[in-house]
Design a protein around this motif. Structure first.
Motif, PDB file in Angstrom:
ATOM      1  N   GLY A   1       0.838  -1.195   0.000  1.00  0.00           N
ATOM      2  CA  GLY A   1       0.000   0.000   0.000  1.00  0.00           C
ATOM      3  C   GLY A   1       0.868   1.238   0.000  1.00  0.00           C
ATOM      4  N   THR A   2       0.221   2.374  -0.152  1.00  0.00           N
ATOM      5  CA  THR A   2       0.946   3.643  -0.207  1.00  0.00           C
ATOM      6  C   THR A   2       0.708   4.416   1.084  1.00  0.00           C
ATOM      7  OG1 THR A   2      -0.915   4.832  -1.198  1.00  0.00           O
ATOM      8  CG2 THR A   2       0.628   3.735  -2.702  1.00  0.00           C
ATOM      9  N   ASN A   3       1.631   5.349   1.340  1.00  0.00           N
ATOM     10  CA  ASN A   3       1.492   6.203   2.510  1.00  0.00           C
ATOM     11  C   ASN A   3       0.292   7.144   2.368  1.00  0.00           C
ATOM     12  OD1 ASN A   3       2.561   7.224   5.071  1.00  0.00           O
ATOM     13  ND2 ASN A   3       2.915   9.113   3.910  1.00  0.00           N
ATOM     14  N   LEU A   4      -0.036   7.499   1.105  1.00  0.00           N
ATOM     15  CA  LEU A   4      -1.175   8.379   0.868  1.00  0.00           C
ATOM     16  C   LEU A   4      -2.478   7.729   1.326  1.00  0.00           C
ATOM     17  CD1 LEU A   4      -2.360  10.964  -0.324  1.00  0.00           C
ATOM     18  CD2 LEU A   4      -2.427   9.811  -2.567  1.00  0.00           C
ATOM     19  N   ASP A   5      -2.607   6.410   1.058  1.00  0.00           N
ATOM     20  CA  ASP A   5      -3.814   5.716   1.502  1.00  0.00           C
ATOM     21  C   ASP A   5      -3.946   5.746   3.026  1.00  0.00           C
ATOM     22  OD1 ASP A   5      -4.565   5.156  -1.049  1.00  0.00           O
ATOM     23  OD2 ASP A   5      -3.748   3.122  -1.067  1.00  0.00           O
ATOM     24  N   ALA A   6      -2.796   5.515   3.729  1.00  0.00           N
ATOM     25  CA  ALA A   6      -2.825   5.530   5.191  1.00  0.00           C
ATOM     26  C   ALA A   6      -3.140   6.929   5.713  1.00  0.00           C
ATOM     27  CB  ALA A   6      -1.490   5.032   5.746  1.00  0.00           C
ATOM     28  N   LEU A   7      -2.560   7.952   5.082  1.00  0.00           N
ATOM     29  CA  LEU A   7      -2.814   9.319   5.514  1.00  0.00           C
ATOM     30  C   LEU A   7      -4.276   9.709   5.280  1.00  0.00           C
ATOM     31  CD1 LEU A   7      -1.654  11.973   6.588  1.00  0.00           C
ATOM     32  CD2 LEU A   7      -1.070  12.585   4.228  1.00  0.00           C
ATOM     33  N   ARG A   8      -4.793   9.311   4.120  1.00  0.00           N
ATOM     34  CA  ARG A   8      -6.190   9.621   3.815  1.00  0.00           C
ATOM     35  C   ARG A   8      -7.133   8.919   4.801  1.00  0.00           C
ATOM     36  NH1 ARG A   8      -6.479   7.418  -0.927  1.00  0.00           N
ATOM     37  NH2 ARG A   8      -5.697   9.213  -2.065  1.00  0.00           N
ATOM     38  N   ALA A   9      -6.831   7.688   5.157  1.00  0.00           N
ATOM     39  CA  ALA A   9      -7.662   6.943   6.107  1.00  0.00           C
ATOM     40  C   ALA A   9      -7.584   7.550   7.503  1.00  0.00           C
ATOM     41  CB  ALA A   9      -7.220   5.486   6.145  1.00  0.00           C
ATOM     42  N   GLN A  10      -6.381   8.083   7.868  1.00  0.00           N
ATOM     43  CA  GLN A  10      -6.253   8.717   9.177  1.00  0.00           C
ATOM     44  C   GLN A  10      -7.088   9.995   9.269  1.00  0.00           C
ATOM     45  OE1 GLN A  10      -2.220   9.690  10.245  1.00  0.00           O
ATOM     46  NE2 GLN A  10      -2.769  10.271  12.343  1.00  0.00           N
ATOM     47  N   VAL A  11      -7.058  10.793   8.203  1.00  0.00           N
ATOM     48  CA  VAL A  11      -7.875  12.020   8.179  1.00  0.00           C
ATOM     49  C   VAL A  11      -9.372  11.687   8.296  1.00  0.00           C
ATOM     50  CG1 VAL A  11      -8.584  13.971   6.747  1.00  0.00           C
ATOM     51  CG2 VAL A  11      -6.166  13.339   6.886  1.00  0.00           C
ATOM     52  N   GLN A  12      -9.769  10.654   7.563  1.00  0.00           N
ATOM     53  CA  GLN A  12     -11.173  10.250   7.614  1.00  0.00           C
ATOM     54  C   GLN A  12     -11.549   9.775   9.022  1.00  0.00           C
ATOM     55  OE1 GLN A  12     -12.990  10.733   5.049  1.00  0.00           O
ATOM     56  NE2 GLN A  12     -14.889   9.617   5.368  1.00  0.00           N
ATOM     57  N   PHE A  13     -10.664   9.054   9.660  1.00  0.00           N
ATOM     58  CA  PHE A  13     -10.911   8.554  11.008  1.00  0.00           C
ATOM     59  C   PHE A  13     -11.054   9.704  12.000  1.00  0.00           C
ATOM     60  CE2 PHE A  13      -8.712   7.039  15.007  1.00  0.00           C
ATOM     61  CZ  PHE A  13      -9.851   6.466  15.552  1.00  0.00           C
ATOM     62  N   GLN A  14     -10.193  10.704  11.896  1.00  0.00           N
ATOM     63  CA  GLN A  14     -10.271  11.843  12.812  1.00  0.00           C
ATOM     64  C   GLN A  14     -11.520  12.691  12.553  1.00  0.00           C
ATOM     65  OE1 GLN A  14      -6.510  13.832  12.314  1.00  0.00           O
ATOM     66  NE2 GLN A  14      -5.429  12.389  13.648  1.00  0.00           N
ATOM     67  N   GLN A  15     -11.938  12.775  11.323  1.00  0.00           N
ATOM     68  CA  GLN A  15     -13.193  13.477  11.040  1.00  0.00           C
ATOM     69  C   GLN A  15     -14.381  12.774  11.689  1.00  0.00           C
ATOM     70  OE1 GLN A  15     -13.338  13.726   6.767  1.00  0.00           O
ATOM     71  NE2 GLN A  15     -12.087  15.595   6.683  1.00  0.00           N
ATOM     72  N   ARG A  16     -14.368  11.444  11.651  1.00  0.00           N
ATOM     73  CA  ARG A  16     -15.443  10.697  12.299  1.00  0.00           C
ATOM     74  C   ARG A  16     -15.387  10.876  13.817  1.00  0.00           C
ATOM     75  NH1 ARG A  16     -16.987  11.141   8.053  1.00  0.00           N
ATOM     76  NH2 ARG A  16     -17.520   9.568   6.489  1.00  0.00           N
ATOM     77  N   GLN A  17     -14.200  11.017  14.383  1.00  0.00           N
ATOM     78  CA  GLN A  17     -14.082  11.290  15.807  1.00  0.00           C
ATOM     79  C   GLN A  17     -14.727  12.636  16.158  1.00  0.00           C
ATOM     80  OE1 GLN A  17      -9.777  10.834  16.341  1.00  0.00           O
ATOM     81  NE2 GLN A  17     -10.136   8.986  17.579  1.00  0.00           N
ATOM     82  N   GLN A  18     -14.478  13.635  15.315  1.00  0.00           N
ATOM     83  CA  GLN A  18     -15.090  14.945  15.538  1.00  0.00           C
ATOM     84  C   GLN A  18     -16.618  14.871  15.462  1.00  0.00           C
ATOM     85  OE1 GLN A  18     -13.199  17.328  12.534  1.00  0.00           O
ATOM     86  NE2 GLN A  18     -11.495  17.912  13.874  1.00  0.00           N
ATOM     87  N   GLU A  19     -17.128  14.111  14.508  1.00  0.00           N
ATOM     88  CA  GLU A  19     -18.576  13.969  14.387  1.00  0.00           C
ATOM     89  C   GLU A  19     -19.166  13.263  15.608  1.00  0.00           C
ATOM     90  OE1 GLU A  19     -19.198  11.950  10.753  1.00  0.00           O
ATOM     91  OE2 GLU A  19     -18.580  13.633   9.489  1.00  0.00           O
ATOM     92  N   THR A  20     -18.433  12.287  16.162  1.00  0.00           N
ATOM     93  CA  THR A  20     -18.905  11.603  17.361  1.00  0.00           C
ATOM     94  C   THR A  20     -18.966  12.557  18.549  1.00  0.00           C
ATOM     95  OG1 THR A  20     -17.982   9.498  16.587  1.00  0.00           O
ATOM     96  CG2 THR A  20     -18.465   9.691  18.942  1.00  0.00           C
ATOM     97  N   ILE A  21     -17.940  13.389  18.681  1.00  0.00           N
ATOM     98  CA  ILE A  21     -17.923  14.364  19.774  1.00  0.00           C
ATOM     99  C   ILE A  21     -19.087  15.344  19.633  1.00  0.00           C
ATOM    100  CG2 ILE A  21     -16.614  16.254  20.811  1.00  0.00           C
ATOM    101  CD1 ILE A  21     -14.047  14.742  20.018  1.00  0.00           C
ATOM    102  N   ALA A  22     -19.322  15.822  18.419  1.00  0.00           N
ATOM    103  CA  ALA A  22     -20.418  16.769  18.185  1.00  0.00           C
ATOM    104  C   ALA A  22     -21.778  16.128  18.447  1.00  0.00           C
ATOM    105  CB  ALA A  22     -20.354  17.299  16.753  1.00  0.00           C
ATOM    106  N   ALA A  23     -21.928  14.865  18.027  1.00  0.00           N
ATOM    107  CA  ALA A  23     -23.198  14.171  18.258  1.00  0.00           C
ATOM    108  C   ALA A  23     -23.436  13.947  19.747  1.00  0.00           C
ATOM    109  CB  ALA A  23     -23.213  12.838  17.513  1.00  0.00           C
ATOM    110  N   SER A  24     -22.376  13.622  20.498  1.00  0.00           N
ATOM    111  CA  SER A  24     -22.508  13.414  21.935  1.00  0.00           C
ATOM    112  C   SER A  24     -22.892  14.719  22.633  1.00  0.00           C
ATOM    113  CB  SER A  24     -21.199  12.870  22.506  1.00  0.00           C
ATOM    114  OG  SER A  24     -21.286  12.718  23.900  1.00  0.00           O
ATOM    115  N   SER A  25     -22.290  15.821  22.210  1.00  0.00           N
ATOM    116  CA  SER A  25     -22.618  17.112  22.811  1.00  0.00           C
ATOM    117  C   SER A  25     -24.061  17.512  22.517  1.00  0.00           C
ATOM    118  CB  SER A  25     -21.654  18.181  22.288  1.00  0.00           C
ATOM    119  OG  SER A  25     -21.990  19.456  22.784  1.00  0.00           O
ATOM    120  N   ALA A  26     -24.493  17.293  21.284  1.00  0.00           N
ATOM    121  CA  ALA A  26     -25.883  17.620  20.931  1.00  0.00           C
ATOM    122  C   ALA A  26     -26.871  16.797  21.756  1.00  0.00           C
ATOM    123  CB  ALA A  26     -26.106  17.387  19.437  1.00  0.00           C
TER     124      ALA A  26
END
Length: 518
Positions: A263-288
């Motif tokens: 695999g490429t480092n770009l795939d891992a980096l892209r997956a990490q960004v997506q994972f952190q975005q989902r973490q932010q959405e979870t935090i926002a949903a919990s606060s709401a």
């Protein structure tokens, strides 16, 4: 209530004003007309989803809420000595019925209603008492010492007047002890203005009843909305957590592929960004979710920090059809604002009659009967009886002016009634369209979720097989997230639109369960 006659007593005027100002918690019964045959409504409007159970006798319907009660395990003393309830340590399991029961029992507005209800009952009794015969019994005993000389009865003057018998010794200071007992009566025998105002009392009480029920309907709608919103927040949080775990798995797979050299480092980096975005959405949903729980607690009158465990799930049930004419007939017979306005019209009509009846004479009686005598001596009966017949003279101009004012008020109320009927028609049409549209959106959203999940499954298989990068997988995950969020929102709007339809037809107090499909 507007003052229309000088013949009204102060008690009547104070009672009338109090009755119109108060919001008392009283009971009211409803009835529903028979269902009309199903047909295509005018104007091309879609058939309105409603319920067959709405045709049941409302007297047999289960009342709003339940018997659920909340007792704080501890309290603390707040500012100015106010008692503040502390929340329970464990989450409070609560259903929608329980939430409505708490709101009706603990909501601040409902507590105000119960306080003013006592005031309304007291004012009503005062008015009835003012129109009943005024009977009063009294007993008095008096002892006094009189200086006759100071009053001008001097022995020197009386001695030459031959008023005193021979040998009588005149006492300048005398003591007198008297006792009396009497029954006093005061009653107007014929007073048509007051009689018409008394007849209007029933309609005034109906205005209070209907205003209170309208407040109950608003509270049930508010509690239902807040409860359904918390359910939607829980679904959003669950979906966000699931997507977070999914993107975390994809991120770990991308790292493993990169470390294995396939695999490429770009795939891992892209997956990490997506994972952190989902973490932010979870935090926002919990606060709401936490904020909406606070709002629900506030409406129910519970401590803001009380944790809740909602036992109901978001319902999804298509209701049976009810045509537009049927819905309007139901609303015209059950909308509390319309019925309250009609009761005000009845009061205004009786006010006009009271003004007209001021031209009639009034007949009244007052008097007393009792006994009077020396405390240790003999007694004799005493009485007085007075009858009066009064005719109004030179008041025609004033009476005509009062009658014109009362007629203008009645005309304005009837215009408001006609406008409200048009408004109800428009509200029901809009609610029907909202329900139908929301139901169709739920069906489309369900299909979108199914298709997005199938797409995500296929893309994951391609990624694991090494056929494609993780970019299509991330796009498919975003599609699933969006489709699930749309489904939750569509289901929320569908249930809220059904509650609003029940509110617009005036039967949410007894039919919210049926409209939600509970």
């Amino acid at each position: 209530m507007k003052k229309v006659t000088r013949l009204q007593t102060n008690s009547i005027r104070r009672c009338s004003l109090a009755l119109l100002a108060c919001l008392a918690a009283l009971s009211f019964s409803f009835r529903l007309a028979a269902q009309e045959p199903r047909h295509t409504p005018p104007g091309g409007l879609p058939e309105a989803p409603s319920t067959v159970r709405a045709l049941e006798d409302e007297a047999l319907a289960k009342p709003a809420g339940s018997s659920f009660k909340f007792t704080a395990i501890s309290t603390q003393r707040g500012p100015a000595g106010i008692t503040i309830e502390n929340p329970q340590d464990t989450p409070l399991a609560i259903s929608l019925d329980d939430a409505i029961a708490l709101g009706l029992d603990r909501n601040l507005r409902m507590q105000y209603d119960r306080a003013t209800q006592k005031e309304a009952k007291g004012a009503t009794q005062s008015l009835i008492g003012a129109l009943m015969p005024n009977l009063k019994a009294s007993v008095a005993s008096e002892s006094q010492e009189v200086n006759l000389a100071a009053l001008g009865f001097k022995p020197s003057l009386l001695a030459g007047s031959h008023l005193l018998p021979p040998g009588y010794v005149f006492q300048e200071i005398v003591k007198v002890n008297t006792t009396n007992a009497m029954l006093t009566a005061d009653q107007q025998l014929f007073n048509m203005p007051d009689f018409e105002l008394y007849r209007g009392l029933k309609s005034e009480i109906a205005v209070v009843d209907l205003t209170t029920l309208s407040g109950h309907g608003d509270l049930i709608l508010a509690v239902g909305t807040a409860y359904l919103q918390v359910l939607a927040d829980q679904s959003n949080l669950t979906n966000a957590q699931a997507e977070e775990r999914s993107t975390q798995t994809l991120y770990e797979q991308s790292k493993d592929r990169r470390d294995a050299g396939v695999g490429t480092n770009l795939d891992a980096l892209r997956a990490q960004v997506q994972f952190q975005q989902r973490q932010q959405e979870t935090i926002a949903a919990s606060s709401a979710l936490e904020k909406d729980i606070i709002q629900l607690n506030r409406i129910m009158g519970m401590p803001a920090a009380q944790k809740l465990q909602l036992t109901d799930v978001a319902p999804f049930s298509e209701l049976q059809d009810m045509n537009l004419d049927r819905a309007k007939t139901t609303a015209y017979g059950h909308r509390k604002d319309l019925l309250s306005l009609q009761a005000e019209i009845d009061v205004a009509d009786k006010e006009i009659r009271a003004v007209r009846y001021q031209r009639l004479p009034t007949v009244a009686f007052n008097g007393f009967y009792g006994v009077l005598g020396q405390t240790t001596g003999s007694y004799h009966g005493v009485f007085a009886a007075t009858g009066s017949l009064k005719f109004p003279i030179f008041r025609e101009a004033e009476q005509r002016g009062e009658e014109e004012q009362a007629n203008a008020q009645l005309t304005a109320l009837r215009q408001r009634e006609a406008d409200l009927r048009v408004t109800i028609d428009a509200q029901i049409r809009a609610s029907m369209l909202d329900v139908q549209s929301a139901y169709e959106q739920v069906q489309v959203a369900q299909s979108n979720v199914t298709l997005a999940q199938q797409e995500l499954s296929d893309e994951r298989d391609r990624f694991v097989a090494g056929v494609d990068t993780n970019l299509p997988v991330e796009d498919a995950e975003a599609s699933v997230t969006g489709a699930q969020a749309q489904l939750v929102q569509a289901l929320l709007q569908y249930n809220l639109s059904k509650l609003q339809l029940a509110r617009n037809t005036g039967i949410i107090e007894t039919r919210y369960r049926a409209y939600l499909g509970k």
